[in-house]
Design a protein around this motif. Structure first.
Motif, PDB file in Angstrom:
ATOM      1  N   TYR A  34       0.845  -1.194   0.000  1.00 42.78           N
ATOM      2  CA  TYR A  34       0.000   0.000   0.000  1.00 42.78           C
ATOM      3  C   TYR A  34       0.885   1.249   0.000  1.00 42.78           C
ATOM      4  N   PRO A  35       0.703   2.162  -0.960  1.00 45.71           N
ATOM      5  CA  PRO A  35       1.531   3.377  -1.013  1.00 45.71           C
ATOM      6  C   PRO A  35       1.186   4.364   0.093  1.00 45.71           C
ATOM      7  N   HIS A  71       3.888   1.949   3.127  1.00 41.66           N
ATOM      8  CA  HIS A  71       4.728   3.085   3.506  1.00 41.66           C
ATOM      9  C   HIS A  71       3.881   4.134   4.209  1.00 41.66           C
ATOM     10  N   SER A  72       4.326   4.571   5.371  1.00 42.67           N
ATOM     11  CA  SER A  72       3.659   5.650   6.103  1.00 42.67           C
ATOM     12  C   SER A  72       2.187   5.281   6.346  1.00 42.67           C
ATOM     13  N   LEU A  73       1.235   6.088   5.877  1.00 41.49           N
ATOM     14  CA  LEU A  73      -0.180   5.762   6.066  1.00 41.49           C
ATOM     15  C   LEU A  73      -0.517   4.417   5.440  1.00 41.49           C
ATOM     16  N   GLY A  74       0.157   4.079   4.344  1.00 42.92           N
ATOM     17  CA  GLY A  74      -0.064   2.781   3.712  1.00 42.92           C
ATOM     18  C   GLY A  74       0.288   1.629   4.630  1.00 42.92           C
ATOM     19  N   GLY A  75       1.299   1.822   5.486  1.00 41.71           N
ATOM     20  CA  GLY A  75       1.661   0.796   6.455  1.00 41.71           C
ATOM     21  C   GLY A  75       0.615   0.633   7.539  1.00 41.71           C
ATOM     22  N   SER A 110      -4.745   5.304   0.537  1.00 43.67           N
ATOM     23  CA  SER A 110      -5.038   3.898   0.830  1.00 43.67           C
ATOM     24  C   SER A 110      -6.217   3.692   1.774  1.00 43.67           C
ATOM     25  N   LEU A 111      -6.513   4.675   2.628  1.00 51.54           N
ATOM     26  CA  LEU A 111      -7.633   4.526   3.555  1.00 51.54           C
ATOM     27  C   LEU A 111      -8.961   4.332   2.841  1.00 51.54           C
ATOM     28  N   SER A 131       1.603   5.292  -7.082  1.00 50.35           N
ATOM     29  CA  SER A 131       2.058   3.921  -6.848  1.00 50.35           C
ATOM     30  C   SER A 131       3.384   3.601  -7.526  1.00 50.35           C
ATOM     31  N   ASP A 132       3.597   4.128  -8.734  1.00 53.15           N
ATOM     32  CA  ASP A 132       4.835   3.783  -9.431  1.00 53.15           C
ATOM     33  C   ASP A 132       6.065   4.463  -8.832  1.00 53.15           C
TER      34      ASP A 132
END
Length: 247
Positions: free
Chosen positions: A72-73, A130-134, A106-107, A79-80
């Motif tokens: 998740y970005p 990564h970050s919020l994606g994590g 991502s939320l 994303s790329d």
């Protein structure tokens, strides 16, 4: 008659709300989106792009592993932008699916990993972000206590308390941070260690920063990296592959 006027007013109010929402979305897309660097865009050419993800697959003769990473970005990051390290990890034999989410947030699509899992030929999965994606990845893992999800990959991120994973003895976790990161909330990160398994591996990339976990240029409020983005990308890939290759 009175109810008709109320209905018209409600419709007008709804119209105003929709206009404001559309304007906010347009603003985020044009001004606030962190876009992949040309180097990351070139790396993404090696992937298969769908409406839901970028799929980085190992070469046919590279000995494809049975574990895939679904990623998740970070918030408002294309994303790329993660294509450089994703390509390197795939070349080591591990397929990587970098998810696409609405508005690059991502939320909004917390269960997007379902699609990649369904379309992958792997039997085991590491969910990462990564970050919020994590944070979203941690929530997904917490809500899917299935044997085929064997790992959690956190890049400058941590789980929320409600997604407690400390008792997941069958879950391997790699938490990567960077020494120059000024975006990650360190107090929250330290507190969240109580919600991860005791054998979680914590590693720091010296000289790296928050934005360096992708390749999208400077991020607001971040620290100044003392290594190049290319060096941080290599360090990320090397550490992920070494962790995945553990016995």
């Amino acid at each position: 008659m009175k109810s008709t006027k109320i209905t018209k007013r409600l419709l007008m109010l709804l119209g105003v709300v929709l206009i404001l929402l559309a304007g906010s979305v347009a603003y985020m897309q044009v001004f606030s989106l962190y876009r992949a660097t040309p180097t990351a865009q070139r790396a993404a050419h090696s992937a298969t792009e769908t409406a839901d993800y970028w799929a980085f697959k190992p070469k046919a003769n590279s000995g494809q592993k049975d574990t895939a990473i679904i990623f998740y970005p970070g918030a408002f990051v294309q994303s790329d932008a993660y294509a450089i390290w994703a390509k390197d990890v795939a070349q080591a034999g591990y397929p990587v699916y970098v998810l696409k989410t609405p508005l690059s947030f991502s939320l909004i699509a917390q269960n997007k990993a379902d699609i990649a899992i369904k379309n992958s030929h792997a039997h085991h999965f590491v969910i990462g972000g990564h970050s919020l994606g994590g944070v979203v990845a941690s929530g997904y893992v917490a809500k899917h206590p299935k044997a085929h999800i064997t790992g959690l990959l956190l890049l400058a991120s941590y789980p929320q308390e409600k997604n407690h994973l400390a008792k997941r003895t069958n879950l391997a976790v790699l938490s990567l941070t960077a020494s120059q990161d000024q975006v990650l909330k360190q107090a929250n990160y330290r507190a969240a260690k109580a919600w991860l398994p005791k054998d979680t591996q914590y590693q720091t990339i010296r000289g790296g920063n928050h934005g360096g976990f992708g390749s999208y240029g400077p991020q607001k409020h971040d620290g100044q990296a003392t290594i190049s983005n290319a060096q941080q990308q290599t360090a990320i890939a090397d550490r992920i592959v070494y962790w995945l290759n553990r016995p």
